[in-house]
Structures are given as structure tokens and as C-alpha cells.
Scaffold this active site. Structure first.
Site, PDB file in Angstrom:
ATOM      1  N   ASP A  37       0.839  -1.220   0.000  1.00 21.99           N
ATOM      2  CA  ASP A  37       0.000   0.000   0.000  1.00 21.99           C
ATOM      3  C   ASP A  37       0.863   1.255   0.000  1.00 21.99           C
ATOM      4  O   ASP A  37       0.337   2.353  -0.158  1.00 21.99           O
ATOM      5  CB  ASP A  37      -1.014  -0.002   1.149  1.00 21.99           C
ATOM      6  CG  ASP A  37      -0.395   0.043   2.529  1.00 21.99           C
ATOM      7  OD1 ASP A  37       0.799  -0.284   2.671  1.00 21.99           O
ATOM      8  OD2 ASP A  37      -1.119   0.399   3.483  1.00 21.99           O
ATOM      9  N   SER A  68      -8.795   5.502  29.296  1.00 20.31           N
ATOM     10  CA  SER A  68      -8.945   4.225  28.595  1.00 20.31           C
ATOM     11  C   SER A  68      -9.431   3.157  29.568  1.00 20.31           C
ATOM     12  O   SER A  68      -8.781   2.911  30.593  1.00 20.31           O
ATOM     13  CB  SER A  68      -7.615   3.786  27.992  1.00 20.31           C
ATOM     14  OG  SER A  68      -7.722   2.427  27.612  1.00 20.31           O
ATOM     15  N   GLY A 124      -5.464  -9.119  20.964  1.00 23.89           N
ATOM     16  CA  GLY A 124      -4.022  -9.145  20.698  1.00 23.89           C
ATOM     17  C   GLY A 124      -3.548  -7.936  19.916  1.00 23.89           C
ATOM     18  O   GLY A 124      -4.250  -6.935  19.802  1.00 23.89           O
ATOM     19  N   SER A 125      -2.344  -8.034  19.369  1.00 19.61           N
ATOM     20  CA  SER A 125      -1.815  -6.905  18.608  1.00 19.61           C
ATOM     21  C   SER A 125      -1.702  -7.298  17.138  1.00 19.61           C
ATOM     22  O   SER A 125      -1.766  -8.474  16.790  1.00 19.61           O
ATOM     23  CB  SER A 125      -0.450  -6.508  19.156  1.00 19.61           C
ATOM     24  OG  SER A 125       0.451  -7.572  18.953  1.00 19.61           O
ATOM     25  N   SER A 130      -4.458   0.856  16.214  1.00 18.44           N
ATOM     26  CA  SER A 130      -4.143   2.292  16.108  1.00 18.44           C
ATOM     27  C   SER A 130      -4.976   2.945  15.009  1.00 18.44           C
ATOM     28  O   SER A 130      -5.473   4.059  15.190  1.00 18.44           O
ATOM     29  CB  SER A 130      -2.649   2.534  15.919  1.00 18.44           C
ATOM     30  OG  SER A 130      -2.142   1.732  14.910  1.00 18.44           O
ATOM     31  N   ASP A 174      -4.848   0.376   6.409  1.00 14.62           N
ATOM     32  CA  ASP A 174      -5.518   0.104   7.687  1.00 14.62           C
ATOM     33  C   ASP A 174      -6.619   1.123   7.965  1.00 14.62           C
ATOM     34  O   ASP A 174      -7.737   0.768   8.355  1.00 14.62           O
ATOM     35  CB  ASP A 174      -4.514   0.147   8.845  1.00 14.62           C
ATOM     36  CG  ASP A 174      -3.367  -0.819   8.632  1.00 14.62           C
ATOM     37  OD1 ASP A 174      -3.473  -1.662   7.723  1.00 14.62           O
ATOM     38  OD2 ASP A 174      -2.371  -0.729   9.370  1.00 14.62           O
TER      39      ASP A 174
END
Ligand code: GLA
Length: 388
Positions: A37, A68, A124-125, A130, A174
């Protein structure tokens, strides 16, 4: 958490009263088209049905308050519209970066701050929490201020925040998937022009399985920026002999003919990945439209092999997870998805083999890496929006 609980969470932190609103933006998973991308290529992501929620109330003054629910012990973090600068290691850089980007790139300035309560449920990551944060904040700012921006603008502002405020030179995939996601569809996106097409994700008799390696990926952003620089070097070598704008403008045949013009062998390998990944992505989308899962799965495997060998963007845990997945019966293909060096894999698995897949992959992954992986069926949801 349902809407009531989210609202109650907000009220517990900030108190009752005023116009309290709720927003959501999803994470994403990419089916194929990895690391292209930022090379003018096509990508094929879809939005998750998990993401980031933002419950918000506008303030009378210029303060920004962040809380948060995922890090309650941090308490309320204070900032202001006059202090939009990056702080080391703070999650608030993402929302602040987006507000900064509205002013910097759209000349859209805010005069009143917000009380913001965030809750994220992306497992998870590596699934773009973000981007989900950037898009949920962009959606919220647009809604409160009535700014004339489209969801694609919000994605672009999120990318600007990431590139110029955070310092991660990501592409648009994203944020685009998070802002533009459509339930049960993947997005075939031309990242050079932002033209896109929704493709129904109906895999007859099979499912897309996401496996999280639970390998915390560190240094992703420095590896990532290094790959991007390597691609730029390869492009600049090729531009001396070819009238191209981006690596993905090359066909595989042209690449083979001109590859020696790329001086550095590592940059040549990175460029090879980009050129062939573009080709694979277009083929894979065609195959999926015909429900040709054999071809789709083969291309997914080739993409994964290229990420491992040509792009050097995997790690031992991911290589193990992919190898174990591919050994299972009823698996058409499996590969790492997303930025890399950890995170998740996607596998296409026949319905009647999913149970055995879960058990066997989890067991052998644990034996070989000492880590537990999380395995679940992909559910594709809608893009960023106001909830209440
Ligand atoms: C990260 C970036 C995206 C994309 C992927 C790799 O997720 O944010 O822009 O480059 O890596 O395909």
C-alpha cells in the site's frame, strides 16, 4: 460491553450531564496484498467487528481529557488543544495526532475540547487498533463539529497523523479498511488512486481463520520504516531506466528484465516481493470471485512465503504458526497478515476441518514456541460510525 455499559463507564469517570455520544471504528485483517500500500499496489483487507469505542462529551474549554477502560490505572490523562505534541509512549498520541491533522491538513481547527472515554476489544496486537483509534476519533470530531469530510478523508487524516505525528510511515490500507469497511465484504483497494470495490466474502464450504501468535511485536515501526526506505531505493534505481511512478507499476516480466538495475541485492528482494505481491493480489481477487479456493489459497501461501523470504517480515513464531497450519487437512492456504514480525496469520480452512485445525495447531504451536495462540473465525463488520 454494550452501549449502556459504555455510557455508564463514561459517566463513572466524568460524571453525568451534557450531550454524551458514542462512536466505533473497527480493526482490520488483510487477506492479501501485504506491504504494497506504499508501493502503489492493490490490497484486499476487511474490517473486523471488533475495534475501538469512543464515548465522548464536548467541553466548554480547550482541554482534552482521555481515559482508557483498557488501562484504568492510568486514570484521566490531561492535554489541551494548545498542546498537540507527541509524548513518549502515550496512547493519547493517536487521538491527539488526528486532531492535529484536522488543523494541519484541512485547516479545520477545534475551539472546544472533549472528555473522551475509550474501550478497545481487538484481540491481541497486529490488527490495527491504532487505525481504529484514529478513525473513531476522526469520525467523532467530524460529527461534533459538522466538518465537511468524507470517511475516506478521515482515513487520510488518520494516515497523516500516523506518518507525521507518530512517525510510522504506514500506507493507507488500515485506516481505509477501518473507515470504509462493509459487513461480510472485503475491499479491493487500489492504493495509488483510492478506487475501490467491495467483494462479497462468501467462501463456499470454508472459513477464514485468524490465528494470533501472541508474540508481542516489538520494533515493528523501525523495521517497517526500513522496508519502506528499501523499496524507495529500489524504485529510485529503476526510475533511471523506466518511466514508472511506483514499484507496483512493473509487471513481473519487466521486473525480471530490469531487476539488475537495482544495485543493492536486499532492495532487489524487497522490490521482487512488491511486484509479485501486486500480481498475486489481483489474481487472488479474481479467484475468490469465482470461488476458486484452490487458487486463492495457493496465492495466499505464495504471499506468505514471499513475506518470509523476500521481505524478511516474519519471525520464528509466525513461521511456526504458518507451517503448522499448512500441515492440517482442509487448509487451502495460510500466511502472516498485517505489518509483520509477529501478530496474526490468516488461513482458509474447510468447514469440516476447523475443529481439528484449532486443536492441532494450538497444540503444536505451544510445543514449538512455548506460547498459546488464539484461533477464531473471522467476522467481518462495518466501518467507523456513530452509535448513539
Ligand atoms: C501496516 C501498515 C499498512 C500496511 C501493512 C502491511 O499494517 O499500517 O499501511 O503497509 O502494515 O501490508
Amino acid at each position: 460491553m454494550n452501549y449502556e455499559e459504555l455510557r455508564a463507564g463514561f459517566v463513572k469517570v466524568y460524571g453525568e450531564g451534557g450531550d454524551i455520544r458514542g462512536y466505533f471504528a473497527p480493526g482490520r485483517v488483510n487477506l492479501i496484498g501485504e506491504h504494497i500500500d506504499y508501493n502503489g499496489g492493490h490490497v484486499f483487507p476487511c474490517a473486523l467487528n471488533t475495534g475501538n469505542y469512543a464515548i465522548v462529551r464536548q467541553r466548554e474549554d480547550r482541554k482534552l481529557h482521555f481515559f482508557s477502560a483498557n488501562y484504568p490505572r492510568l486514570g484521566i490523562l490531561e492535554s489541551s488543544l494548545d498542546d498537540l505534541v507527541k509524548k513518549e509512549n502515550s496512547w493519547t498520541n493517536y487521538p491527539k495526532g488526528v486532531i492535529w491533522a484536522f488543523g494541519k491538513f484541512k485547516d479545520m481547527h477545534l475551539d472546544r475540547g472533549f472528555d473522551i472515554y475509550i474501550y478497545g476489544n481487538i484481540p491481541g496486537s497486529g490488527l490495527s487498533s491504532s487505525a481504529a483509534m484514529e478513525v473513531v476519533i476522526g469520525t467523532m470530531v467530524k460529527d461534533y463539529y459538522g466538518f465537511d469530510v468524507t470517511p475516506i478523508d478521515i482515513a487520510l487524516l488518520g494516515q497523516k497523523a500516523e506518518n507525521d505525528f507518530i512517525g510510522m510511515n504506514c500506507g493507507i490500507m488500515d485506516q481505509f479498511a477501518s473507515a470504509m469497511g462493509k459487513k461480510d465484504h472485503a475491499i479491493f483497494l487500489n492504493t495509488a488512486t483510492l478506487e475501490y470495490q467491495y467483494v462479497p466474502l462468501v467462501l463456499k464450504g470454508s472459513k477464514i481463520i485468524v490465528s494470533n501468535s501472541n508474540k508481542p511485536h516489538s520494533l515493528v515501526s523501525s523495521h517497517y520504516n526500513e522496508r519502506r526506505a528499501e523499496c524507495e531505493q529500489a524504485l529510485s534505481d529503476l526510475k533511471k531506466v523506466l518511466p514508472i511512478q511506483a514499484l507496483c507499476d512493473l509487471t513481473p516480466e519487466q521486473f525480471e528484465e530490469y531487476k539488475d538495475k537495482i544495485v543493492d541485492p536486499t532492495c532487489r528482494l524487497r522490490a521482487k516481493h512488491a511486484v509479485y505481491e501486486e500480481y498475486r493480489t489481483k489474481e487472488a481477487v479474481e479467484a475468490l470471485k469465482k470461488n476458486d479456493l484452490e487458487t486463492f489459497g495457493r496465492l495466499i501461501n505464495e504471499s506468505g512465503d514471499s513475506l518470509q523470504h523476500e521481505y524478511d517480515a516474519t519471525c520464528f513464531e509466525i513461521d511456526t504458526l504458518v507451517a503448522e497450519a499448512r500441515k492440517q487437512e482442509g487448509v487451502y492456504g495460510s500466511r502472516e497478515t498485517g505489518g509483520g514480525w509477529g501478530g496474526n496469520t490468516v488461513s482458509i480452512v474447510r468447514d469440516d476441518c476447523i475443529e481439528a485445525f484449532r486443536t492441532n495447531v494450538a497444540k503444536s504451536y505451544k510445543e514449538k514456541t512455548g506460547l498459546d495462540c488464539s484461533i477464531y473465525e473471522l467476522e467481518v463488520g462495518e466501518g467507523g460510525r456513530r452509535l448513539f
